[in-house]
Design a protein around this motif. Structure first.
Motif, short mmCIF file in Angstrom:
data_model
loop_
_atom_site.label_atom_id
_atom_site.label_comp_id
_atom_site.label_asym_id
_atom_site.label_seq_id
_atom_site.Cartn_x
_atom_site.Cartn_y
_atom_site.Cartn_z
N ASP A 1 7.62 4.77 7.96
CA ASP A 1 7.26 4.64 9.37
C ASP A 1 5.84 5.14 9.64
O ASP A 1 5.45 5.30 10.81
CB ASP A 1 8.24 5.42 10.24
CG ASP A 1 8.33 6.89 9.86
OD1 ASP A 1 7.92 7.25 8.74
OD2 ASP A 1 8.81 7.69 10.69
N ALA A 2 5.06 5.39 8.58
CA ALA A 2 3.68 5.86 8.77
C ALA A 2 2.88 4.84 9.58
O ALA A 2 3.07 3.63 9.45
CB ALA A 2 3.02 6.12 7.43
N ALA A 3 1.98 5.36 10.42
CA ALA A 3 1.20 4.49 11.32
C ALA A 3 -0.13 4.06 10.73
O ALA A 3 -0.59 2.94 10.95
CB ALA A 3 0.97 5.20 12.65
N LEU A 4 -0.77 4.96 9.98
CA LEU A 4 -2.16 4.70 9.56
C LEU A 4 -2.42 5.28 8.17
O LEU A 4 -2.00 6.39 7.86
CB LEU A 4 -3.13 5.32 10.57
CG LEU A 4 -4.62 5.34 10.23
CD1 LEU A 4 -5.16 3.91 10.12
CD2 LEU A 4 -5.40 6.14 11.26
N LEU A 5 -3.12 4.51 7.36
CA LEU A 5 -3.64 4.99 6.08
C LEU A 5 -5.16 4.95 6.17
O LEU A 5 -5.76 3.87 6.34
CB LEU A 5 -3.15 4.12 4.93
CG LEU A 5 -3.80 4.37 3.56
CD1 LEU A 5 -3.54 5.80 3.08
CD2 LEU A 5 -3.32 3.36 2.52
N PHE A 6 -5.79 6.12 6.03
CA PHE A 6 -7.25 6.21 6.07
C PHE A 6 -7.72 6.45 4.64
O PHE A 6 -7.44 7.49 4.04
CB PHE A 6 -7.70 7.37 6.98
CG PHE A 6 -9.16 7.32 7.34
CD1 PHE A 6 -9.58 6.93 8.60
CD2 PHE A 6 -10.13 7.68 6.40
CE1 PHE A 6 -10.92 6.88 8.92
CE2 PHE A 6 -11.48 7.64 6.71
CZ PHE A 6 -11.88 7.24 7.97
N LYS B 1 5.69 -5.20 1.35
CA LYS B 1 5.72 -6.16 2.47
C LYS B 1 5.55 -5.44 3.81
O LYS B 1 6.13 -5.84 4.82
CB LYS B 1 7.02 -6.96 2.47
CG LYS B 1 7.32 -7.69 1.17
CD LYS B 1 6.30 -8.76 0.87
CE LYS B 1 6.66 -9.52 -0.41
NZ LYS B 1 5.62 -10.53 -0.76
N ASN B 2 4.76 -4.39 3.80
CA ASN B 2 4.52 -3.61 5.02
C ASN B 2 3.28 -4.15 5.72
O ASN B 2 2.15 -3.98 5.24
CB ASN B 2 4.34 -2.13 4.66
CG ASN B 2 4.24 -1.23 5.88
OD1 ASN B 2 3.87 -1.67 6.96
ND2 ASN B 2 4.57 0.04 5.70
N LYS B 3 3.48 -4.82 6.84
CA LYS B 3 2.37 -5.40 7.58
C LYS B 3 1.98 -4.57 8.80
O LYS B 3 0.94 -4.82 9.42
CB LYS B 3 2.74 -6.82 8.04
CG LYS B 3 3.23 -7.74 6.94
CD LYS B 3 2.20 -7.98 5.87
CE LYS B 3 2.71 -8.95 4.81
NZ LYS B 3 1.75 -9.12 3.69
N SER B 4 2.83 -3.60 9.14
CA SER B 4 2.57 -2.83 10.36
C SER B 4 1.67 -1.62 10.11
O SER B 4 0.95 -1.18 11.01
CB SER B 4 3.88 -2.35 10.99
OG SER B 4 4.62 -1.55 10.09
N LEU B 5 1.67 -1.05 8.90
CA LEU B 5 0.82 0.10 8.60
C LEU B 5 -0.65 -0.30 8.73
O LEU B 5 -1.11 -1.24 8.10
CB LEU B 5 1.10 0.61 7.18
CG LEU B 5 0.22 1.77 6.69
CD1 LEU B 5 0.48 3.02 7.50
CD2 LEU B 5 0.46 2.03 5.20
#
Length: 501
Positions: A58-63, A90-94
């Protein structure tokens, strides 16, 4: 109005340089996001980052902050984690932000398109404001995507729930299904690991609503007036919902209102809620619209079933009245048959079917001439042969229906004069070749007929009947059913006294 609480946005920082972690973390902690707090997860290698992402779907952002410029040879290795996220998981939301510079002909636009990266920040142009702006923009995009996904999942849940609920034909099962499906909608819409709440379904009886099914704090309130089960403030909300016939969502509870074309009303109440998003409320409203139709269908089924039961009892009584026998005979036979079926071990639903179908056991007598049916003396052999045809006539009258109840009535009409030893009619069936419905109804019918005065005989005494039953164990009657009869004789006699002639 909708419920809200502090929710957590997870941000993953991938960099080998500790200074980069501190710099990005400082910018993140300065961000002000309404109703959200930031949880930073630090990773220093691609393998470590894979583990973090696998454990935080459920992570929101990868910097990603890479020190060395990416070139054509190093790009696949350096951005393997992005490929893993997009193609393997197949994670398109991160949301993915890449901070770097490029060497050679590999320009940022090609990288962004090939690897599905959301934002690119040039090293040489980066500053706190630019990074903060990129982060806020990415988190906003993540929230939008998450809300869309939740709405999609909510809609899928409504469709799935509707198909489940529409298959239910009992009001009690309908109530259970409603609470189950609403709990799933609330849970899936809030990302809560578990749902700890109290809820109930109430239906109107007269001027008041009474709890039909309760959970949590209301599990012990079944049958109570809702006025005695909720606070005065909440009761005011109930009165508003009932008067306006509209759902109401408050800060810690919600009330749903249902009615249908049969003047039935139902309320659903969920208490002790800490989070409910706007998308969840929309999903619940949509679910309610579908369930109003299902509520209509259930009440329509009840109406049809009640009509069918009334017709069956009426036909059974007509056949008894025509042969100058009391209409209470069919009521008693129905109750005896139900009791014996339950004690025999049949499911309650099947025992109910026997109870409803057994009044039709002698419906074929409608076709027997009065001179035979009501003859005060013994029948001749020829007359008895005519009388015996009533079982087959009754079967033929009922067999064409596709309804389980009518098919069961047809079996009973046909086989309730068969005998366990094979000497009965119309087919001389023996033992368990006689349907259990026929065996049960035969015992119930004979017990009541022997104890009742008929045109051709006096009523037998109870002792004489009991002696006859003992003698006919394994002959006319199923031995197991005879044992059940005697084991439950007190209940049998209680039924007899409840429906006197």
């Amino acid at each position: 109005m909708f419920y809200s609480e502090q929710y957590i946005l997870k941000v993953i920082i991938l960099s080998k340089n500790e200074y980069n972690h501190e710099f990005i973390a400082k910018i993140l902690y300065s961000a002000r996001i309404k109703n959200a707090s930031i949880n930073i997860l630090h990773t220093y290698s691609i393998e470590e980052c894979k583990t973090i992402i696998n454990n935080n779907s459920d992570a929101a952002l990868l910097f990603i902050d890479l020190e060395k410029p990416i070139n054509l040879k190093s790009v696949d290795n350096e951005l393997f984690i992005v490929t893993y996220i997009r193609d393997i998981l197949k994670n398109k939301s991160l949301q993915i932000i890449l901070k770097n510079s490029f060497a050679g002909k590999y320009t940022p636009d090609k990288i962004v398109m090939r690897y599905n990266i959301n934002q690119f920040i040039y090293d040489k142009d980066s500053n706190e404001n630019m990074i903060l702006s990129s982060i806020l923009s990415s988190l906003n995009s993540f929230e939008t995507i998450s809300l869309t996904e939740k709405s999609k999942k909510g809609l899928e849940q409504v469709i799935k729930s509707s198909s489940i609920i529409f298959e239910l034909h009992s009001l009690k099962k309908f109530a259970v299904g409603m609470l189950n499906q609403l709990s799933l909608i609330i849970k899936s819409g809030s990302n809560l690991p578990y749902l700890n709440t109290s809820c109930f379904v109430a239906s109107r009886k007269g001027k008041n609503f009474y709890i039909l099914l309760g959970r949590g704090n209301f599990s012990s309130h079944i049958g109570e007036n809702i006025a005695n089960s909720v606070s005065s403030n909440t009761l005011r909300d109930f009165k508003l919902v009932i008067s306006t016939k509209k759902n109401k969502f408050s800060k810690d509870h919600f009330i749903l209102y249902f009615n249908n074309n049969y003047n039935n009303e139902m309320l659903i109440y969920f208490d002790k809620l800490t989070y409910l998003s706007k998308s969840s409320i929309k999903t619940i409203d949509l679910f309610c619209k579908n369930m109003n139709i299902a509520f209509d269908n259930i009440c329509l089924n009840h109406e049809l079933e009640s009509t069918q039961k009334e017709i069956i009892f009426t036909l059974g009584e007509i056949s008894e009245v025509r042969s100058h026998e009391t209409g209470h005979h069919v009521k008693r036979v129905a109750e005896y048959a139900n009791l014996i079926a339950v004690k025999y071990g049949l499911p309650l639903k099947e025992a109910e079917i026997i109870k409803l179908a057994s009044p039709m056991h002698d419906v074929g007598k409608l076709a027997i001439p009065d001179c035979i049916l009501n003859k005060p003396s013994s029948l001749t052999n020829e007359e008895f042969e005519v009388m015996k045809t009533h079982s087959k006539i009754g079967y033929d009258m009922l067999k064409s229906s596709n309804r389980r109840l009518m098919k069961s009535a047809a079996i009973i009409a046909l086989e309730h004069h068969e005998k366990f030893d094979g000497t009965g009619y119309p087919y001389g069936l023996k033992g368990t070749n006689i349907h259990i419905y026929g065996r049960i109804t035969a015992l119930a019918d004979v017990f009541d007929a022997l104890g009742t005065e008929r045109v051709y005989k006096e009523a037998w005494s109870l002792n004489k009947i009991l002696l006859h039953f003992k003698n006919q164990k394994g002959r006319q009657f199923d031995p197991k059913l005879i044992d059940i009869f005697f084991d439950n004789l007190d209940n049998i006699l209680s039924i007899k006294s409840t429906f006197p002639d």
